[in-house]
Design a protein around this motif. Structure first.
Motif, PDB file in Angstrom:
ATOM      1  N   VAL A 109       0.843  -1.198   0.000  1.00 23.54           N
ATOM      2  CA  VAL A 109       0.000   0.000   0.000  1.00 23.54           C
ATOM      3  C   VAL A 109       0.877   1.247   0.000  1.00 23.54           C
ATOM      4  O   VAL A 109       0.639   2.196  -0.766  1.00 23.54           O
ATOM      5  N   PHE A 110       1.908   1.275   0.835  1.00 24.22           N
ATOM      6  CA  PHE A 110       2.821   2.417   0.890  1.00 24.22           C
ATOM      7  C   PHE A 110       3.538   2.595  -0.444  1.00 24.22           C
ATOM      8  O   PHE A 110       3.682   3.721  -0.945  1.00 24.22           O
ATOM      9  N   GLU A 111       4.000   1.487  -1.022  1.00 20.05           N
ATOM     10  CA  GLU A 111       4.790   1.542  -2.256  1.00 20.05           C
ATOM     11  C   GLU A 111       3.941   1.970  -3.452  1.00 20.05           C
ATOM     12  O   GLU A 111       4.336   2.856  -4.221  1.00 20.05           O
ATOM     13  N   GLU A 112       2.768   1.337  -3.601  1.00 21.93           N
ATOM     14  CA  GLU A 112       1.954   1.564  -4.794  1.00 21.93           C
ATOM     15  C   GLU A 112       1.163   2.869  -4.739  1.00 21.93           C
ATOM     16  O   GLU A 112       0.932   3.502  -5.770  1.00 21.93           O
ATOM     17  N   GLN A 113       0.723   3.276  -3.545  1.00 25.12           N
ATOM     18  CA  GLN A 113      -0.159   4.439  -3.448  1.00 25.12           C
ATOM     19  C   GLN A 113       0.555   5.716  -2.991  1.00 25.12           C
ATOM     20  O   GLN A 113       0.110   6.810  -3.316  1.00 25.12           O
ATOM     21  N   LEU A 114       1.645   5.562  -2.229  1.00 27.56           N
ATOM     22  CA  LEU A 114       2.333   6.734  -1.698  1.00 27.56           C
ATOM     23  C   LEU A 114       3.731   6.925  -2.274  1.00 27.56           C
ATOM     24  O   LEU A 114       4.379   7.943  -2.009  1.00 27.56           O
ATOM     25  N   GLY A 115       4.209   5.936  -3.042  1.00 30.87           N
ATOM     26  CA  GLY A 115       5.536   6.034  -3.622  1.00 30.87           C
ATOM     27  C   GLY A 115       6.652   5.870  -2.608  1.00 30.87           C
ATOM     28  O   GLY A 115       7.796   6.266  -2.850  1.00 30.87           O
TER      29      GLY A 115
END
Length: 347
Positions: A109-115
């Protein structure tokens, strides 16, 4: 009276927060077990809702009456001491595995949505969860009491965003799939509830042990079952409006983009919240279980559990899940039947 209902709501929130995972928010889980079957899926949800209300209440009441402080003691009551050892081993593996998947999911979630790098997301979740678990049951109650109402509100808002024309909605709801009724379709609500309740007992049992007031437990479990039914129904109704819903990995995201794009960041919050409540619930249950064997500080046990789960999440859980999941599925159905048959304990 207020404190009793407050306690009941907290139990309901923990029940919901433990059962739901990222599959609820993404919609994939609801599609797989219910929405793909159209109107039959709606009937399946009603059956699942009743099972969540009836069986969840029974699990917690039995736990309170036999003074079971962990799921190991509860399974000994259900299966007998000899068989319970094998059952609890599978439960331990599944809880560790599911926790690993949730930690990996939080990183995604952090990687895909927040970069943000996945590792930062995973470690942030571990640190936040550790802080919550330092407060013990109070921390579990507090987080779920905050997150679960947001989940329910999100489900209802998304439902109304997709409602559209009443007549069209009724036609969509009552649509019967082309495929004939199969054994898998019939067993779907039972398999779904059995798996979730078998895992949820890791939290439901110690919660009942801590609370002990049977009226508070009963009202909380019933309320939690009702909330779960509402989330399932609203999710199902929303997903029914999406053509070829089976083709999407995250069908709820597709609905968000078309029906309620302004709620996108709330959607991300809900996904993370559902992952987080599952993580703290699983870890709390595992800590109570392992703590009954090894007399070490609870935070040290929690740290070791997180480390193992993090290692599993890095190496992947898919192959292990492929071997263990079918066995656990059968155990879960047996668990469900034994709970139904159980008369509680001798007065």
């Amino acid at each position: 009276m207020l404190s009793r209902w407050s306690g009941s709501f907290q139990i309901a929130a923990v029940y919901v927060g433990t059962v739901v995972g990222a599959g609820f928010a993404t919609g994939k889980e609801i599609v797989e077990f219910f929405t793909r079957y159209g109107f039959y899926g709606f009937i399946g949800i009603l059956i699942a809702g009743y099972i969540f209300i009836f069986t969840g209440t029974k699990i917690m009441l039995i736990s309170a009456r036999i003074r079971a402080s962990s799921y190991e003691e509860f399974n000994q009551f259900l299966f007998g001491k000899k068989i319970a050892g094998i059952i609890n081993f599978f439960f331990l593996i599944m809880l560790l595995g599911v926790t690993a998947v949730m930690i990996s999911g939080s990183g995604a979630v952090f990687e895909e949505q927040l970069g943000v790098p996945k590792s930062i997301g995973s470690w942030s979740t571990i640190i936040l969860a550790s802080l919550v678990l330092m407060m013990g049951m109070r921390g579990v109650f507090t987080v779920n009491s905050f997150v679960v109402p947001i989940m329910i509100c999100f489900s209802v808002i998304l439902f109304f965003s997709t409602l559209g024309n009443g007549e069209d909605f009724f036609k969509t709801l009552t649509k019967v799939p082309d495929e004939v009724i199969t054994v898998k379709m019939i067993l779907s609500p039972f398999a779904y509830t059995a798996f979730n309740l078998a895992l949820a007992q890791a939290v439901l049992v110690p919660v009942a042990y801590e609370v002990r007031d049977e009226k508070v437990i009963k009202h909380g479990a019933i309320l939690g079952g009702i909330f779960l039914t509402i989330i399932l129904l609203t999710g199902h109704f929303s997903l029914m409006t999406l053509p070829d819903v089976n083709l999407y990995e995250i069908p709820s995201a597709v609905i968000m983009r078309t029906a309620a794009s302004q709620l996108y960041w709330m959607f991300i919050l809900v996904i993370y919240g559902e992952i987080f409540t599952s993580v703290i619930g699983n870890i709390y249950g595992l800590q109570r279980q392992i703590g009954s064997y090894i007399k070490l500080p609870s935070m040290l046990i929690i740290a070791v559990i997180f480390l193992i789960a993090l290692i599993i999440s890095e190496f992947g859980y898919g192959r292990l899940l492929g071997y263990i999941y079918p066995v656990f599925g059968y155990i879960s159905l047996l668990f469900l039947v034994l709970v139904w048959k159980s008369k509680g304990c001798k007065e």
